[in-house]
Design an enzyme around this catalytic site. Sequence first.
Site, PDB file in Angstrom:
ATOM      1  N   ASP A  72     -23.131   1.522 -11.309  1.00  0.00           N
ATOM      2  CA  ASP A  72     -22.051   0.867 -11.347  1.00  0.00           C
ATOM      3  C   ASP A  72     -20.682   1.648 -11.146  1.00  0.00           C
ATOM      4  O   ASP A  72     -20.825   2.968 -11.181  1.00  0.00           O
ATOM      5  CB  ASP A  72     -21.957   0.217 -12.894  1.00  0.00           C
ATOM      6  CG  ASP A  72     -20.922  -0.892 -12.899  1.00  0.00           C
ATOM      7  OD1 ASP A  72     -20.311  -1.528 -12.018  1.00  0.00           O
ATOM      8  OD2 ASP A  72     -20.358  -1.105 -13.993  1.00  0.00           O
ATOM      9  N   GLY A  73     -19.721   1.055 -10.643  1.00  0.00           N
ATOM     10  CA  GLY A  73     -18.408   1.793 -10.373  1.00  0.00           C
ATOM     11  C   GLY A  73     -17.346   1.178 -10.651  1.00  0.00           C
ATOM     12  O   GLY A  73     -17.354  -0.227 -10.968  1.00  0.00           O
ATOM     13  N   GLU A 120     -18.593   2.305  -6.319  1.00  0.00           N
ATOM     14  CA  GLU A 120     -19.924   1.380  -6.505  1.00  0.00           C
ATOM     15  C   GLU A 120     -21.027   2.022  -5.358  1.00  0.00           C
ATOM     16  O   GLU A 120     -21.946   2.288  -5.597  1.00  0.00           O
ATOM     17  CB  GLU A 120     -19.510  -0.004  -5.890  1.00  0.00           C
ATOM     18  CG  GLU A 120     -18.794  -1.043  -7.241  1.00  0.00           C
ATOM     19  CD  GLU A 120     -19.689  -1.386  -7.999  1.00  0.00           C
ATOM     20  OE1 GLU A 120     -20.676  -0.925  -8.258  1.00  0.00           O
ATOM     21  OE2 GLU A 120     -19.100  -2.244  -9.040  1.00  0.00           O
ATOM     22  N   ASP A 146     -24.421  -4.831  -9.819  1.00  0.00           N
ATOM     23  CA  ASP A 146     -23.496  -6.055 -10.124  1.00  0.00           C
ATOM     24  C   ASP A 146     -22.559  -5.986  -8.892  1.00  0.00           C
ATOM     25  O   ASP A 146     -21.674  -7.067  -9.092  1.00  0.00           O
ATOM     26  CB  ASP A 146     -22.912  -5.997 -11.553  1.00  0.00           C
ATOM     27  CG  ASP A 146     -21.915  -4.723 -11.611  1.00  0.00           C
ATOM     28  OD1 ASP A 146     -21.764  -4.083 -10.721  1.00  0.00           O
ATOM     29  OD2 ASP A 146     -21.528  -4.486 -12.772  1.00  0.00           O
ATOM     30  N   HIS A 202     -21.522  -6.956 -16.820  1.00  0.00           N
ATOM     31  CA  HIS A 202     -20.876  -7.115 -18.403  1.00  0.00           C
ATOM     32  C   HIS A 202     -21.576  -8.388 -19.321  1.00  0.00           C
ATOM     33  O   HIS A 202     -20.536  -8.771 -19.595  1.00  0.00           O
ATOM     34  CB  HIS A 202     -19.475  -7.013 -18.291  1.00  0.00           C
ATOM     35  CG  HIS A 202     -18.849  -5.957 -17.272  1.00  0.00           C
ATOM     36  ND1 HIS A 202     -17.837  -6.199 -16.436  1.00  0.00           N
ATOM     37  CD2 HIS A 202     -19.498  -4.846 -16.645  1.00  0.00           C
ATOM     38  CE1 HIS A 202     -17.215  -5.200 -15.643  1.00  0.00           C
ATOM     39  NE2 HIS A 202     -18.581  -4.438 -15.788  1.00  0.00           N
ATOM     40  N   ASP A 212     -21.792   0.729 -17.184  1.00  0.00           N
ATOM     41  CA  ASP A 212     -20.435   0.415 -17.412  1.00  0.00           C
ATOM     42  C   ASP A 212     -19.767   1.124 -18.511  1.00  0.00           C
ATOM     43  O   ASP A 212     -18.603   1.665 -18.384  1.00  0.00           O
ATOM     44  CB  ASP A 212     -20.267  -1.131 -17.604  1.00  0.00           C
ATOM     45  CG  ASP A 212     -18.823  -1.694 -17.802  1.00  0.00           C
ATOM     46  OD1 ASP A 212     -18.167  -1.501 -16.986  1.00  0.00           O
ATOM     47  OD2 ASP A 212     -18.529  -2.108 -18.983  1.00  0.00           O
TER      48      ASP A 212
END
Length: 222
Positions: A72-73, A120, A146, A202, A212
């Site tokens: 994730d980013g 990301e 995501d 999320h 996250d």
Amino acid sequence: MSRGRKPGIYRTWSECQVQVKGYQQARFKGFNDLEEAKGWLAGGPKPAQKKASQVENGASLENKAEIILWTDGGSRNNGNKKGQHVRADDKAAWAFLFINNDEKYSQSAGEYGATNNRMEIMALLKALEELEKKKLNNNQILAILDSRYVLDAINKDWLTNWEKRGWKTSSGTQVANQELWQKIAIQLNKFSKISFNWTKGHLNNKGNLFVDELLNKTMDKM
């Protein structure tokens, strides 16, 4: 490199790149072992990468995977309006987590003035580099992201087409985050059994929630 202007084994990416850049349907792969490279060049099996659109549902993939990876980013805008550029003092960070049997490994870092998309890509790149470092790149890996931006680049062949066009988009503009995408392209060729799957960010995916939270902790400390 088995398909290009002059097939053979090259010691550096720069040497190989000269042979494959602009060559349609070029085929090349990175190896840490010379004998493995010779075997592959002689006609060994083609890497069995699967696109998310071609594989079973996420639950089935998780049951088959030896390693599950989440990346994730994110970035924080200090009052920026939609459409404005990221400011130099905006915080950004990336994070990844992978589980190999009962072993969990995570990593995160941040930088200022980076976009969400850059983070990301960075998250996936750093994860792939760490998996290779731990000699896990030939395991059955399921990467859960995501980011449609990153997944589409891989699963919809944007990455391959960008490379063929000299890292330009279909409209002729330079690909954003080009240096990171070039590194991703090299790394992916070192992974023989990696699949990609999307998850809604999320929501209720524990691994996604973990990365996250981890990247937000990184930004909190910046």
